[in-house]
Design a protein around this motif. Sequence first.
Motif, PDB file in Angstrom:
ATOM      1  N   PRO A  77     -15.034 -19.219  38.772  1.00 28.04           N
ATOM      2  CA  PRO A  77     -14.010 -18.701  39.694  1.00 28.04           C
ATOM      3  C   PRO A  77     -14.062 -17.185  39.830  1.00 28.04           C
ATOM      4  O   PRO A  77     -14.255 -16.462  38.849  1.00 28.04           O
ATOM      5  N   PHE A  78     -13.922 -16.717  41.061  1.00 26.06           N
ATOM      6  CA  PHE A  78     -13.767 -15.293  41.340  1.00 26.06           C
ATOM      7  C   PHE A  78     -12.373 -15.086  41.905  1.00 26.06           C
ATOM      8  O   PHE A  78     -12.028 -15.636  42.943  1.00 26.06           O
ATOM      9  N   TRP A  79     -11.548 -14.307  41.221  1.00 25.64           N
ATOM     10  CA  TRP A  79     -10.161 -14.097  41.632  1.00 25.64           C
ATOM     11  C   TRP A  79     -10.089 -12.955  42.654  1.00 25.64           C
ATOM     12  O   TRP A  79     -10.160 -11.785  42.310  1.00 25.64           O
ATOM     13  N   ALA A  80      -9.974 -13.336  43.933  1.00 27.61           N
ATOM     14  CA  ALA A  80      -9.827 -12.339  44.992  1.00 27.61           C
ATOM     15  C   ALA A  80      -8.436 -11.698  44.936  1.00 27.61           C
ATOM     16  O   ALA A  80      -8.276 -10.507  45.194  1.00 27.61           O
ATOM     17  N   ILE A  81      -7.434 -12.523  44.622  1.00 28.65           N
ATOM     18  CA  ILE A  81      -6.060 -12.062  44.417  1.00 28.65           C
ATOM     19  C   ILE A  81      -5.622 -12.554  43.042  1.00 28.65           C
ATOM     20  O   ILE A  81      -5.783 -13.731  42.722  1.00 28.65           O
ATOM     21  N   LYS A  82      -5.066 -11.662  42.241  1.00 26.82           N
ATOM     22  CA  LYS A  82      -4.681 -12.033  40.878  1.00 26.82           C
ATOM     23  C   LYS A  82      -3.171 -12.157  40.696  1.00 26.82           C
ATOM     24  O   LYS A  82      -2.684 -13.104  40.097  1.00 26.82           O
ATOM     25  N   ASN A  83      -2.434 -11.185  41.222  1.00 27.43           N
ATOM     26  CA  ASN A  83      -0.980 -11.184  41.010  1.00 27.43           C
ATOM     27  C   ASN A  83      -0.321 -10.285  42.052  1.00 27.43           C
ATOM     28  O   ASN A  83      -0.217  -9.070  41.855  1.00 27.43           O
ATOM     29  N   VAL A  84       0.101 -10.875  43.162  1.00 25.10           N
ATOM     30  CA  VAL A  84       0.707 -10.113  44.252  1.00 25.10           C
ATOM     31  C   VAL A  84       2.097 -10.648  44.550  1.00 25.10           C
ATOM     32  O   VAL A  84       2.285 -11.859  44.692  1.00 25.10           O
ATOM     33  N   ARG A 100       5.354 -14.510  45.394  1.00 18.01           N
ATOM     34  CA  ARG A 100       5.712 -14.260  43.998  1.00 18.01           C
ATOM     35  C   ARG A 100       4.524 -14.600  43.092  1.00 18.01           C
ATOM     36  O   ARG A 100       4.124 -15.751  42.978  1.00 18.01           O
ATOM     37  N   ASN A 101       3.944 -13.571  42.491  1.00 23.61           N
ATOM     38  CA  ASN A 101       2.854 -13.742  41.524  1.00 23.61           C
ATOM     39  C   ASN A 101       1.715 -14.595  42.081  1.00 23.61           C
ATOM     40  O   ASN A 101       1.167 -15.448  41.397  1.00 23.61           O
ATOM     41  N   VAL A 102       1.359 -14.342  43.343  1.00 25.66           N
ATOM     42  CA  VAL A 102       0.337 -15.127  44.027  1.00 25.66           C
ATOM     43  C   VAL A 102      -1.063 -14.787  43.510  1.00 25.66           C
ATOM     44  O   VAL A 102      -1.402 -13.610  43.322  1.00 25.66           O
ATOM     45  N   THR A 127      -2.300 -19.978  42.418  1.00 23.33           N
ATOM     46  CA  THR A 127      -1.204 -19.760  41.474  1.00 23.33           C
ATOM     47  C   THR A 127      -0.087 -19.008  42.168  1.00 23.33           C
ATOM     48  O   THR A 127      -0.279 -18.397  43.221  1.00 23.33           O
ATOM     49  N   GLY A 128       1.096 -19.067  41.579  1.00 24.69           N
ATOM     50  CA  GLY A 128       2.239 -18.382  42.155  1.00 24.69           C
ATOM     51  C   GLY A 128       2.866 -19.153  43.300  1.00 24.69           C
ATOM     52  O   GLY A 128       2.535 -20.310  43.559  1.00 24.69           O
ATOM     53  N   THR A 129       3.762 -18.483  44.013  1.00 29.50           N
ATOM     54  CA  THR A 129       4.541 -19.124  45.072  1.00 29.50           C
ATOM     55  C   THR A 129       4.478 -18.318  46.361  1.00 29.50           C
ATOM     56  O   THR A 129       4.666 -17.094  46.354  1.00 29.50           O
ATOM     57  N   PHE A 130       4.184 -19.027  47.480  1.00 28.94           N
ATOM     58  CA  PHE A 130       4.223 -18.421  48.806  1.00 28.94           C
ATOM     59  C   PHE A 130       5.150 -19.251  49.679  1.00 28.94           C
ATOM     60  O   PHE A 130       4.958 -20.452  49.838  1.00 28.94           O
TER      61      PHE A 130
END
Length: 232
Positions: free
Chosen positions: A27-34, A11-13, A69-72
Motif C-alpha cells: 500500500p502507498f498512502w496518498a492521504i494519511k490523516n486529513v 475526519r481523519n481520512v 480510513t476515517g469518515t467522509f
Amino acid sequence: MKQEQPILSLRNVGIYYKRKRGIFGEPFWAIKNVSFDLYHGDTLGIIGRNGVGKSTLLRMMAGIIKPNTGTFINNGYRASLLSLQLGFIPHLSGRENAVLSGMLMGLRKKEIKSKIDAILEFSELGEFFEEPIATYSSGMKARLGFSVAFQVDPDILLLDEILGVGDEEFRRKSTKVMREKISSNKTIVFVSHQAAMIRQLCNRAVWIEEGVSKAEGTPSEVLAEYNRHLSV
C-alpha cells in the motif's frame, strides 16, 4: 453567514493505493490523516507541494474514490471535479468532449448540448473546437474544461490546478468568472501552487503535507505556516 452544518465533512481520512511489488501489493498512502469541514459559500484553497495528496483528496470529494480510513460525509450536495487529466478522450473533438464532460458532471445530453454555443464562446477555441483534443495544448484543454465546468454549475466546484493556466488574457477572464461565482455565494474548492491566488480568492485554506492536514484557517494564517515550513 455560514450554516452550522457543513456540506462536506472529513475526519481523519486516509486513502491508499496498492503498488505491485513482489507477490503482494504494497500500500502507498496518498492521504494519511486529513480533517476539515466545507460550508456553503466557502471558497476553500488547498495548498501543498507536488505529491502530497491534493488531487487524490479532490477525487474523493467528487465521489470518484472512497476513503480507506476515517469518515467522509456529503450532506446531499453534487460535487464536480474539473481537472486537466480527467475525462477528455484524445481522438474526440472539443465539441464531443464538451458533451461527454458535461454528462459526466451530471447534465443530461440535451442540457449540455443547449450550452455548447456558450462553451465555444467562452473557450475562444474557434475552429479548434471541431479538432481532436490530441492536437490541443494544455492551455487549450484548460480553456475547454473550465468553460464546460462553469456551464454545468454544480453545487460544489472542485478545481485541480486549473487556475492560472492558459495565456494571460484567459487567466484574467477565468479569475473574473471565479470572482463572480464567489460573489454569488457558490461553493468552490481549488488546488493551487499559487499562494497569491489563494490569498486573493479564498476565505479559507487548508495546508496538506505528506498526506496530512497541517493547518486550516484563513488564507493569511495558513499561508504563513506553509511559508515558515518551506523556509526551514
